[in-house]
Design a protein around this motif. Sequence first.
Motif, PDB file in Angstrom:
ATOM      1  N   SER B  42     -17.283  21.796 -12.310  1.00  0.00           N
ATOM      2  CA  SER B  42     -17.097  21.961 -12.412  1.00  0.00           C
ATOM      3  C   SER B  42     -16.541  23.189 -10.991  1.00  0.00           C
ATOM      4  O   SER B  42     -17.763  22.265 -10.200  1.00  0.00           O
ATOM      5  CB  SER B  42     -17.663  23.000 -12.784  1.00  0.00           C
ATOM      6  OG  SER B  42     -17.630  24.463 -13.588  1.00  0.00           O
ATOM      7  N   GLY B  43     -16.046  24.222 -10.887  1.00  0.00           N
ATOM      8  CA  GLY B  43     -15.861  25.251  -9.780  1.00  0.00           C
ATOM      9  C   GLY B  43     -14.880  24.047  -8.530  1.00  0.00           C
ATOM     10  O   GLY B  43     -15.477  24.686  -7.393  1.00  0.00           O
ATOM     11  N   CYS B  44     -14.891  23.206  -9.160  1.00  0.00           N
ATOM     12  CA  CYS B  44     -13.572  22.029  -7.685  1.00  0.00           C
ATOM     13  C   CYS B  44     -12.599  23.546  -7.483  1.00  0.00           C
ATOM     14  O   CYS B  44     -11.940  23.150  -6.403  1.00  0.00           O
ATOM     15  CB  CYS B  44     -13.777  20.796  -8.204  1.00  0.00           C
ATOM     16  SG  CYS B  44     -11.913  20.460  -9.608  1.00  0.00           S
ATOM     17  N   ARG B  51      -3.640  29.728 -11.272  1.00  0.00           N
ATOM     18  CA  ARG B  51      -3.636  31.022 -11.124  1.00  0.00           C
ATOM     19  C   ARG B  51      -2.762  31.173  -9.779  1.00  0.00           C
ATOM     20  O   ARG B  51      -2.366  32.560  -9.422  1.00  0.00           O
ATOM     21  CB  ARG B  51      -4.804  32.204 -10.842  1.00  0.00           C
ATOM     22  CG  ARG B  51      -5.861  31.879 -12.085  1.00  0.00           C
ATOM     23  CD  ARG B  51      -6.558  33.336 -12.193  1.00  0.00           C
ATOM     24  NE  ARG B  51      -7.752  33.234 -11.175  1.00  0.00           N
ATOM     25  CZ  ARG B  51      -8.643  32.624 -11.049  1.00  0.00           C
ATOM     26  NH1 ARG B  51      -9.404  31.765 -11.782  1.00  0.00           N
ATOM     27  NH2 ARG B  51      -9.401  32.316 -10.312  1.00  0.00           N
ATOM     28  N   GLU B 168      -7.836  24.404 -19.297  1.00  0.00           N
ATOM     29  CA  GLU B 168      -9.351  24.250 -20.584  1.00  0.00           C
ATOM     30  C   GLU B 168      -9.431  24.710 -21.782  1.00  0.00           C
ATOM     31  O   GLU B 168      -9.960  25.800 -21.844  1.00  0.00           O
ATOM     32  CB  GLU B 168     -10.702  24.945 -20.039  1.00  0.00           C
ATOM     33  CG  GLU B 168     -11.183  23.634 -18.437  1.00  0.00           C
ATOM     34  CD  GLU B 168     -12.477  24.158 -18.302  1.00  0.00           C
ATOM     35  OE1 GLU B 168     -13.084  24.195 -18.476  1.00  0.00           O
ATOM     36  OE2 GLU B 168     -12.650  23.772 -16.610  1.00  0.00           O
TER      37      GLU B 168
HETATM   38  N1  LIG Z   1     -12.656  36.102  -7.371  1.00  0.00           N
HETATM   39  C1  LIG Z   1     -13.011  35.219  -6.967  1.00  0.00           C
HETATM   40  N2  LIG Z   1     -14.354  35.631  -5.643  1.00  0.00           N
HETATM   41  C2  LIG Z   1     -14.762  34.186  -5.121  1.00  0.00           C
HETATM   42  N3  LIG Z   1     -14.775  33.257  -5.261  1.00  0.00           N
HETATM   43  C3  LIG Z   1     -14.183  32.737  -6.394  1.00  0.00           C
HETATM   44  C4  LIG Z   1     -13.764  33.459  -7.914  1.00  0.00           C
HETATM   45  N4  LIG Z   1     -12.843  33.080  -8.586  1.00  0.00           N
HETATM   46  C5  LIG Z   1     -13.646  31.861  -8.359  1.00  0.00           C
HETATM   47  N5  LIG Z   1     -14.344  31.368  -7.758  1.00  0.00           N
HETATM   48  C6  LIG Z   1     -15.492  30.470  -6.930  1.00  0.00           C
HETATM   49  O1  LIG Z   1     -13.663  29.595  -6.472  1.00  0.00           O
HETATM   50  C7  LIG Z   1     -14.441  28.324  -7.232  1.00  0.00           C
HETATM   51  C8  LIG Z   1     -12.984  27.202  -7.429  1.00  0.00           C
HETATM   52  O2  LIG Z   1     -12.991  27.844  -8.771  1.00  0.00           O
HETATM   53  P1  LIG Z   1     -12.520  27.873  -9.934  1.00  0.00           P
HETATM   54  O3  LIG Z   1     -12.383  28.423 -11.107  1.00  0.00           O
HETATM   55  O4  LIG Z   1     -11.067  27.120  -9.685  1.00  0.00           O
HETATM   56  O5  LIG Z   1     -12.965  26.481 -10.974  1.00  0.00           O
HETATM   57  P2  LIG Z   1     -12.677  25.801 -11.460  1.00  0.00           P
HETATM   58  O6  LIG Z   1     -12.246  23.999 -11.407  1.00  0.00           O
HETATM   59  O7  LIG Z   1     -11.572  26.259 -12.873  1.00  0.00           O
HETATM   60  O8  LIG Z   1     -14.773  25.645 -12.096  1.00  0.00           O
HETATM   61  P3  LIG Z   1     -14.577  25.501 -14.079  1.00  0.00           P
HETATM   62  O9  LIG Z   1     -14.401  23.973 -14.396  1.00  0.00           O
HETATM   63  O10 LIG Z   1     -16.208  26.413 -13.908  1.00  0.00           O
HETATM   64  O11 LIG Z   1     -13.421  26.041 -14.407  1.00  0.00           O
HETATM   65  C9  LIG Z   1     -15.368  27.981  -7.181  1.00  0.00           C
HETATM   66  O12 LIG Z   1     -16.498  28.049  -6.163  1.00  0.00           O
HETATM   67  C10 LIG Z   1     -16.585  29.068  -7.575  1.00  0.00           C
HETATM   68  O13 LIG Z   1     -17.343  29.830  -7.376  1.00  0.00           O
END
Ligand SMILES: Nc1ncnc2c1ncn2[C@@H]1O[C@H](COP(=O)(O)OP(=O)(O)OP(=O)(O)O)[C@@H](O)[C@H]1O
Lengths: 225, 281
Positions: B42-44, B51, B168
Motif C-alpha cells: 500500500s502506498g507504493c 493516473r 483495485e
Molecule cells: N494527491 C496526492 N498528493 C500527495 N501525495 C499523494 C497524493 N496521492 C497519493 N499520494 C502519495 O503517493 C504515494 C503513492 O500513492 P498511491 O495512491 O499511488 O499508492 P497505491 O500503491 O495505490 O496505494 P494503495 O495500495 O493503498 O492504493 C503514497 O505515499 C501517497 O500517500
Amino acid sequence: MPASGIEVLFEGRNLVRLLGGLWTSLWIALSAMAVSVVLGLPMGVLMTSRHRLVKLVLRIYLEAIRVLPQLVLLFVFYFDLTLVTGVNLSGELAALIVFALWGTAEMGDLVRGAISAIPRHQYQSAAALGLRPTQVQFHVVLPQSARRLLPLAVNLVTRMIKTTSLIVLIGVVEVLKVGQQIIDRNRFDFPDAALWVYATIFLLYFLVCFPISRLAQALERKLDL
Amino acid sequence: MTVPPVLRLEAVRQQYPNGLVALDRISFEVAKSEVVAVVGPSGCGKSTLLRCVNGLEPIQSGTIALDGAIITGPGTAWSKVRQQIGLVFQNYELFPHLTVLGNLLLGPLKVQRAAKAEAQVKALALLDRVGLADRARDYPRQLSGGQKQRVAIIRALMMEPQVLLLDEITASLDPEMVREVLDVVLELAGEGMTMLIVTHEMSFARAIADRIIFIDAGRIAEQTTPEQFFTAPQTERARQFLNLFAFAPPPGHHETAGAAAVQTEESSATTSDSNSLELHE
Ligand SMILES: Nc1ncnc2c1ncn2[C@@H]1O[C@H](COP(=O)(O)OP(=O)(O)OP(=O)(O)O)[C@@H](O)[C@H]1O
Ligand SMILES: [Mg+2]
C-alpha cells in the motif's frame, strides 16, 4: 357593543390593499431571487476556480455583504447614492438592487459549497471517459450540485421574503406599510384595529413562507443522495 | 518492422506538488492483448501509475507512449487519448444522478457524438453480457457493489478503448461479490483485451496475468512471469510482500513462502480474497 376592530379589515378595499402590499414584497423578493440565481451560479463556479485573484475578490464581496446589515445597504442605496451621485432611485428599485446583491452573494456561496461537496473522483472518472473540463462541469458536477442546492436555494427565498419587511423604512409601500396606513386611518374609531391588522399580516407571511419552507424540507429528504 | 506496444513507459518520474516522489524510473511495455498485473505494498505508487498513464497526474520526466505515439508531451489531446485508455476505479465512481444507461451513454454521446440508438443497443448488449440487462433504468444507489463495479467496467468498454486500466476494482467489495467482478475481467482477458491491472488479489493476478510488475516505494523492484514471481521471487522485498498473503510461514522457510501464498488459490479463490482484503484494510 364596543368595536373589536376586526371590521376594519373588511372595510372598503383594505384587504385588497393588504394583499397588494404583500404582492409588492413578493415581487421584489422573487425578482431579486431570479437575479441571484442567474448571477450566483457563475459566481459559485468562479469561487471554485483556480484563479486566486478572482476567488479573493468574490470572497471579499461575499464577506462585505454578509457583515453589513441589510438595512444599512438599503439606506446606502436609497439615501446616500442620491446624495453622492444625484441618481434618484425609487424605493422599489433600491430594494431590488440590495436584495439582488445580497442574494447573489449568498447564492454564490451556496453554489460554491455544493460544487465543493462533489468528490474529486467524480471529476476523475468523468475525465477518464474523455469529457473535457466544461463537459465535466455541465454533465457531472453541476447536475449533482443542483440537487444539493435546490433545498438551500428555496430556504434563501423565504429569508428574502421575510427580510423585505425592512423596505418599509425606505418608503416602499409594502404589506407592513399598508397595514400601518390602515391602522393610522382608524386610530380613533377602532383603536384595537392594530391587533387584527398585524395578525393578518402575520398570517399572510405564514401562508407564503410555510409552504415554501416545507417544500425545502421535502426536497432535502427526496434528493438525499 | 514490429508493431509498437500498446503502452510504453520510459523512465517515468512523478512527483506530487507536496514534494513526494511517488514514481521513479518506471519503464515497461504492455503489448497488444497482454495482461499485466501491478502489485506492491500500500502506498507504493500503483494508483499514481495508472493516473499518470491516463493523464490525470502530470509526470515530471520520462515518456509514456500509446500505440507508439508519445502522450506526455505538451499539447496532448487528452480527450482523444482517454477514449483509448479506459480507467476503472476502486470505488466505481458511477455518476449518481444518472441511471445505469445514462452512465453508459454519457461518454459515447457527449465525447464521441455517437448516434443515440446505436449507442443504446451497444449498452444493452454489454449489460446483458455482465448479467445486468434488467437494471438499465436503475440508479447506481439501487445496485450492489459488485453490480456497480460491473457497470463501471462496461462504462469504460463503451468507449472501445485499446487498453483498460483497473485500479483495485475488488478492494471495496464484500468477499462474495469479488468473484462476479473478476469473472468479467477474466472473460475480457480471454477475448484479447489489453489490460494493466492493479490488484491485491494474488491468486487472481497469478491466474490472469501474462506478467507481474512488483513496485516498491515508487520503483519497479521486480518484473517477471507470474510463475516465477509467486514461486521464486527474486528480491527480499517481494518475498516479504508475498508473505503477507500467506498464513504464518514458519521462520526460516523463506523459499516456500511464495508457494504458500499460492496454495490458497487451490482451496478457494474467495479465501485468499478475504485474506488480502483484511490485510489491506
Ligand atoms: N494527491 C496526492 N498528493 C500527495 N501525495 C499523494 C497524493 N496521492 C497519493 N499520494 C502519495 O503517493 C504515494 C503513492 O500513492 P498511491 O495512491 O499511488 O499508492 P497505491 O500503491 O495505490 O496505494 P494503495 O495500495 O493503498 O492504493 C503514497 O505515499 C501517497 O500517500
Ligand atoms: Mg491505490
